[in-house]
Write a protein that holds these residues in place. Structure first.
Motif, PDB file in Angstrom:
ATOM      1  N   SER A 109       0.809  -1.214   0.000  1.00  0.00           N
ATOM      2  CA  SER A 109       0.000   0.000   0.000  1.00  0.00           C
ATOM      3  C   SER A 109       0.844   1.267   0.000  1.00  0.00           C
ATOM      4  O   SER A 109       0.298   2.356  -0.099  1.00  0.00           O
ATOM      5  N   THR A 110       2.139   1.143   0.143  1.00  0.00           N
ATOM      6  CA  THR A 110       3.030   2.306   0.112  1.00  0.00           C
ATOM      7  C   THR A 110       4.267   1.974  -0.712  1.00  0.00           C
ATOM      8  O   THR A 110       4.631   0.806  -0.883  1.00  0.00           O
ATOM      9  N   ARG A 111       4.886   3.018  -1.198  1.00  0.00           N
ATOM     10  CA  ARG A 111       6.158   2.890  -1.907  1.00  0.00           C
ATOM     11  C   ARG A 111       7.144   3.847  -1.252  1.00  0.00           C
ATOM     12  O   ARG A 111       6.875   5.054  -1.131  1.00  0.00           O
ATOM     13  N   ILE A 112       8.266   3.299  -0.828  1.00  0.00           N
ATOM     14  CA  ILE A 112       9.279   4.087  -0.131  1.00  0.00           C
ATOM     15  C   ILE A 112      10.209   4.733  -1.151  1.00  0.00           C
ATOM     16  O   ILE A 112      10.644   4.095  -2.115  1.00  0.00           O
ATOM     17  N   ALA A 113      10.500   6.015  -0.952  1.00  0.00           N
ATOM     18  CA  ALA A 113      11.406   6.755  -1.830  1.00  0.00           C
ATOM     19  C   ALA A 113      12.525   7.367  -0.995  1.00  0.00           C
ATOM     20  O   ALA A 113      12.542   7.256   0.228  1.00  0.00           O
ATOM     21  N   GLU A 114      13.437   8.019  -1.684  1.00  0.00           N
ATOM     22  CA  GLU A 114      14.629   8.563  -1.029  1.00  0.00           C
ATOM     23  C   GLU A 114      14.787  10.031  -1.377  1.00  0.00           C
ATOM     24  O   GLU A 114      14.476  10.459  -2.492  1.00  0.00           O
ATOM     25  N   ARG A 115      15.258  10.799  -0.412  1.00  0.00           N
ATOM     26  CA  ARG A 115      15.546  12.212  -0.653  1.00  0.00           C
ATOM     27  C   ARG A 115      16.777  12.597   0.167  1.00  0.00           C
ATOM     28  O   ARG A 115      17.137  11.929   1.134  1.00  0.00           O
ATOM     29  N   ARG A 116      17.421  13.699  -0.242  1.00  0.00           N
ATOM     30  CA  ARG A 116      18.656  14.144   0.416  1.00  0.00           C
ATOM     31  C   ARG A 116      18.402  15.424   1.199  1.00  0.00           C
ATOM     32  O   ARG A 116      18.033  16.442   0.621  1.00  0.00           O
ATOM     33  N   PRO A 117      18.606  15.399   2.518  1.00  0.00           N
ATOM     34  CA  PRO A 117      18.452  16.627   3.302  1.00  0.00           C
ATOM     35  C   PRO A 117      19.731  17.464   3.256  1.00  0.00           C
ATOM     36  O   PRO A 117      20.831  16.969   3.486  1.00  0.00           O
ATOM     37  N   LEU A 118      19.569  18.739   2.979  1.00  0.00           N
ATOM     38  CA  LEU A 118      20.671  19.696   3.000  1.00  0.00           C
ATOM     39  C   LEU A 118      20.342  20.792   4.002  1.00  0.00           C
ATOM     40  O   LEU A 118      19.235  21.344   3.986  1.00  0.00           O
ATOM     41  N   LEU A 119      21.284  21.085   4.866  1.00  0.00           N
ATOM     42  CA  LEU A 119      21.126  22.225   5.760  1.00  0.00           C
ATOM     43  C   LEU A 119      21.687  23.448   5.056  1.00  0.00           C
ATOM     44  O   LEU A 119      22.897  23.522   4.788  1.00  0.00           O
ATOM     45  N   LEU A 120      20.832  24.395   4.723  1.00  0.00           N
ATOM     46  CA  LEU A 120      21.247  25.622   4.049  1.00  0.00           C
ATOM     47  C   LEU A 120      21.321  26.744   5.072  1.00  0.00           C
ATOM     48  O   LEU A 120      20.388  26.940   5.866  1.00  0.00           O
TER      49      LEU A 120
END
Length: 638
Positions: A109-120
């Motif tokens: 029921s879900t699809r896991i994705a990826e993202r990159r956190p950047l501290l600006l």
């Protein structure tokens, strides 16, 4: 305008209209927003997120943010897509919250994705003339917010105050057990039991990436974030940006992000419960909260478009006509000479310093910048000015510059977009680390003065140095400066190992006699003023009254211009080196590299893209004049 007010509606429309989904596909979001913002009228409607405007911007609107990449956390996982009860799919991309409840996580029921956190973070050491137009543009960008939206923001619906953790913590409680909290459910820790603060962001993972042994576990790693307010170490105006594609971004890059502003009150509530001891502490919870600051301290921005700022002479708008270049060069030299008491030779070298940039690196060196040491000789007018403390107000005595150091820093800041002046006093060196270091509690980099964006002029004022003893921190600071000057690199301390990061910061050292960094600074030049030296207040007044934008444009264009050495010049330079070594056996490869760099910068300062014999001979004349000063009685020796 709807794309600015409600960008997620457009995102979901594009998702619903997509064809067969592909792994990593953004279903046309970047292309669509790029097309919309290519219209200047549309781009002007996107409000600018700053520390001053953040409280007035509605949640989940499209915003623009400019900052430096201060830290790069390891990729985190989130619920990217979810299936509704009727079998249709919805996207959670570019959002922390949904307008609909998230069902329990059944298989498939879900699809896991990826993202990159950047501290600006706000770009360090930016000059006032570069900051002021952006601040004005940010205020002007708020005109696109309607009166009702501004009223709602002021009433608290979208308002964030810097100390408003309690206000955010008072948000409604999460949904009952049948439905997960719609914002926190975007985190994989709620979906699969794994932490969003990926272990790859720990010291152990950094060691693995660097090829070193993992550190032994210690009690510090298991401790909570402590009683300090979350994000207390960060400057105002920070932002957490989440990047959803594989675009190359490096630490300390200056970037502009266009994305969806997101506020998550639940984060503030979780931080407050942890600080007050209202919930059990765990490594899992600590890691999550360390990587997810309260949005009152660091708003979350889901990046749709991201661009890395590059230097460009064309962008600076400088006309390339030879007469304009000659006039700008003459005016720049006149301004610098006035600051240095009429010392035209020192003004020439300082001009070349402003044009230096790293254009080639080896394992042990960086080619392109200068390390210039301006020396106030004993009993000279320059020494008298250097030994006076600046009249400029400072917050701490250890940050006090000399009068000459403050004037020099003011002059460079008037011409360069970024300039940082550091006093090399015993107190300042001993006070705190100047190199960035990893805090094992917060799992983030704690910045230091030497974490700088490219093209930052660095002024080191040794004139304030007095007798004293350097402690371990002070000695390490000197070592970090030595590495920066010689190799244009800064070692980032991850407690159990260090990683060198490239820098591009031309260094000017002001010293009384021989510099502490004598082995690193390649060009020593005794000052010979023929008129009174200017103080910082006089420099700032002159910069305000003078027409400096053409000079700044000239410097930006010359600094970013391409350069070449033709085959005929290569043969000529080989003969020059052979002849010079026959006359003086002290001339070595390092000397010749210094000459080559000076000649290149001298040609660029005249708007020329290739080296000529005329510029080579002019450089040799400058170097002979410098050598004559060094050879004079009582002069400092290089």
């Amino acid at each position: 305008m709807e794309a600015v007010r409600q960008p997620l509606s457009l995102v979901r429309e594009l998702y619903a209209a997509r064809g067969a989904p592909a792994d990593g596909d953004d279903f046309g979001v970047k292309d669509r927003f790029s097309e919309l913002l290519a219209d200047p009228a549309m781009a002007a409607q996107v409000p600018v997120l700053t520390e001053d405007t953040a409280d007035l911007l509605p949640n989940q609107c499209l915003v623009r943010f400019r900052g430096m990449v201060g830290d790069m956390l390891n990729p985190e996982y989130y619920v990217g897509e979810l299936q509704r009860a009727d079998g249709t799919w919805a996207t959670a991309k570019y959002a922390d919250q949904l307008d609909e409840a998230v069902p329990r996580q059944d298989a498939g029921s879900t699809r896991i994705a990826e993202r990159r956190p950047l501290l600006l973070v706000p770009v360090p050491a930016e000059s006032a003339w570069a900051v002021a137009p952006r601040a004005e543009a940010a205020r002007a960008s708020l005109t696109g917010i309607t009166g009702s939206e501004a009223a709602a923001a002021s009433a608290g619906a979208g308002k964030r105050q810097r100390d408003a953790g309690a206000r955010e913590a008072a948000a409604p409680a999460p949904a009952g057990p049948a439905e997960e909290d719609v914002s926190m459910s975007m985190m994989v820790s709620d979906a699969t039991g794994q932490t969003t603060a990926d272990d790859g962001d720990s010291a152990a993972a950094r060691a693995r990436q660097a090829g070193g042994p993992p550190p032994a576990a210690g009690p510090q790693e298991a401790s909570s974030a402590g009683a300090a307010a979350p994000g207390a170490d960060l400057p105002g105006g920070c932002c957490m940006a989440y990047v959803y594609d594989d675009q190359e971004v490096k630490l300390n890059d200056v970037v502009e992000v266009v994305g969806v502003l997101s506020r998550v009150p639940e984060l503030a509530a979780a931080h407050m419960r942890q600080q007050e001891g209202g919930q059990p502490s765990s490594m899992l919870l600590d890691d999550i909260l360390a990587s997810h600051l309260p949005t009152s301290k660091a708003p979350r921005l889901h990046a749709i478009l991201l661009s890395v700022e590059r230097e460009s002479g064309a962008a600076a708008g400088m006309p390339l006509a030879a007469a304009d270049v000659a006039q700008a060069r003459t005016r720049t030299l006149g301004f610098l000479s006035q600051v240095l008491g009429g010392d035209n030779l020192a003004a020439e070298y300082l001009l070349l310093q402003l044009l230096g940039r790293v254009h080639h690196r080896t394992a042990e060196s960086a080619v392109g910048t200068l390390a210039l040491n301006l020396v106030a000789e004993p009993n000279s007018p320059a020494a008298a000015a250097a030994q006076q403390l600046s009249a400029q107000p400072v917050q701490q005595a250890q940050q006090q510059l000399s009068a000459l150091g403050a004037a020099l820093a003011a002059a460079l800041a008037a011409l360069a977009p970024r300039c940082l002046a550091l006093p090399l006093s015993v107190g300042a060196l001993n006070a705190r680390p100047w190199w960035p270091r990893r805090d094992q509690n917060s799992q983030r980099l704690v910045s230091g003065p030497l974490q700088l964006a490219a093209n930052t002029q660095l002024v080191l004022d040794e004139a304030v140095l007095a007798a004293g003893t350097l402690n371990e921190v002070g000695l390490r600071n000197l070592g970090a400066l030595h590495t920066l000057v010689t190799r244009q690199r800064v070692g980032y301390d991850f407690e159990y190992f260090s990683l060198d990061q490239p820098a591009d910061a031309p260094v000017t050292v002001l010293s009384l006699g021989r510099s502490l960094l004598k082995d690193a600074v390649g060009l020593a030049l005794p000052l010979r003023p023929t008129a009174p030296l200017a103080d910082a207040a006089a420099v700032q007044a002159a910069a305000t009254s003078a027409d400096l934008p053409p000079l700044r444009a000239y410097l930006a264009a010359a600094r970013s211009a391409d350069f070449a050495i033709g085959p005929d010049m290569e043969a000529f330079l080989q003969q020059e080196l052979a002849g010079a070594r026959q006359k003086n056996r002290d001339i070595n490869e390092r000397t010749f590299h210094t000459w080559m760099n000076l000649a290149r910068l001298l040609a660029l300062s005249h708007g020329e893209a290739a080296l000529t014999r005329e510029r080579w001979q002019a450089m040799r004349a400058m170097e002979e004049a410098r050598a004559a000063r060094l050879a004079a009685p009582h002069a400092v020796r290089a």
